[in-house]
Design a protein around this motif. Structure first.
Motif, short mmCIF file in Angstrom:
data_model
loop_
_atom_site.label_atom_id
_atom_site.label_comp_id
_atom_site.label_asym_id
_atom_site.label_seq_id
_atom_site.Cartn_x
_atom_site.Cartn_y
_atom_site.Cartn_z
N HIS A 124 -4.36 -0.52 -8.68
CA HIS A 124 -4.68 0.88 -8.37
C HIS A 124 -4.49 1.21 -6.89
O HIS A 124 -4.54 2.38 -6.50
N LEU A 125 -4.24 0.20 -6.05
CA LEU A 125 -4.02 0.44 -4.63
C LEU A 125 -2.54 0.42 -4.26
O LEU A 125 -2.20 0.67 -3.10
N ARG A 141 -9.98 1.36 2.50
CA ARG A 141 -9.19 0.52 1.61
C ARG A 141 -8.81 -0.80 2.27
O ARG A 141 -9.03 -1.85 1.71
N TRP A 142 -8.24 -0.72 3.47
CA TRP A 142 -7.94 -1.97 4.19
C TRP A 142 -9.23 -2.55 4.76
O TRP A 142 -9.44 -3.75 4.73
N TYR A 199 0.83 -1.21 0.00
CA TYR A 199 0.00 0.00 0.00
C TYR A 199 0.87 1.26 0.00
O TYR A 199 0.46 2.29 -0.55
N VAL A 213 -0.65 3.95 -2.58
CA VAL A 213 -1.65 5.00 -2.30
C VAL A 213 -1.61 5.48 -0.85
O VAL A 213 -2.25 6.47 -0.52
#
Length: 237
Positions: free
Chosen positions: A200-201, A214-215, A173, A204
């Motif tokens: 895409h992650l 996200r997580w 990440y 970021v």
């Protein structure tokens, strides 16, 4: 001797003096200007960098709260985070705070043996009925008490598998694809082998709060809660 200067001489002297004055006025100033040094502190919850707490503080916080692991076990887990995290140049104390948040201070079903899942990796909440000898897939764990399969990753050991998978995922990440030291890339490769991360992650998350939504989903205050927990761990409550 004639002491009087001619008009032409006076004019010449005046022009010379004026020229000298103008020349000196146009010379750049030689005064040295000293700008103040401004030290920039890293953003709160920055993932890449030195630890923001000690192993002693983490053990003192987790050992009396964990119902799944003995104080000795907690020491092994925390020191595993410290050793691997230091080599990975990652704030491992923050990772332990995330582990404590995700596992209820090493009490949750998922963190217990034989699953040893440190941070809800692959845990979606999905369950399926079945029998203990027929898992729906490779990343499912049998819940004996409820006679169901639960989606999520299990690990054979903390230091050998769980912690590298957790720290490697945080690195994925934090770092764009292809970036990082060889050791960081090694951890990322292992973590993403166990559970892929969408392209895409990658890269970021500069801070733990960048993992909001996200997580964990919806996770609107996910990182803030981990930061608050880390602060309590550092200060002993």
């Amino acid at each position: 001797m004639n002491t009087r200067l001619s008009r032409r001489t006076v004019l010449a002297l005046g022009l010379a003096a004026l020229s000298s004055a103008i020349s000196h006025a146009q010379e750049p100033a030689t005064t040295t200007v000293y700008l103040p040094y401004i030290a920039r502190s890293p953003l709160p919850g920055t993932l890449l960098g030195p630890p923001t707490g000690t192993a002693e503080a983490a053990i003192a916080w987790l050992a009396p709260r964990s119902t799944a692991y003995t104080p000795y076990d907690v020491g092994v887990i925390v020191n595993g985070y410290a050793e691997i995290g230091a080599a990975a140049e990652l704030d491992w104390f923050l990772a332990i705070a995330q582990c404590a948040h995700e596992t209820g201070h090493l009490t949750s079903w998922w963190c217990q043996r034989p699953r040893r899942n440190p941070a809800g990796i692959g845990v979606t909440g999905e369950t399926r009925p079945g029998t203990p000898d027929q898992p729906p897939g490779p990343d499912w764990a049998w819940d004996e008490a409820n006679q169901v399969w639960r989606a999520g990753l299990s690990f054979a050991s903390w230091v050998g598998e769980s912690i590298p998978a957790h720290l490697g995922r945080l690195l994925a990440y934090a770092l764009p694809a292809g970036a990082g030291t060889p050791y960081q890339q090694q951890l990322i490769d292992y973590a993403l082998f166990r559970r892929p991360l969408p392209d895409h992650l990658r890269g970021v998350a500069v801070t733990i709060t960048d993992l909001n939504g996200r997580w964990a989903y919806p996770g609107t205050e996910y990182g803030q809660r981990i930061l608050a927990l880390a602060e309590r761990m550092r200060n002993g409550g």
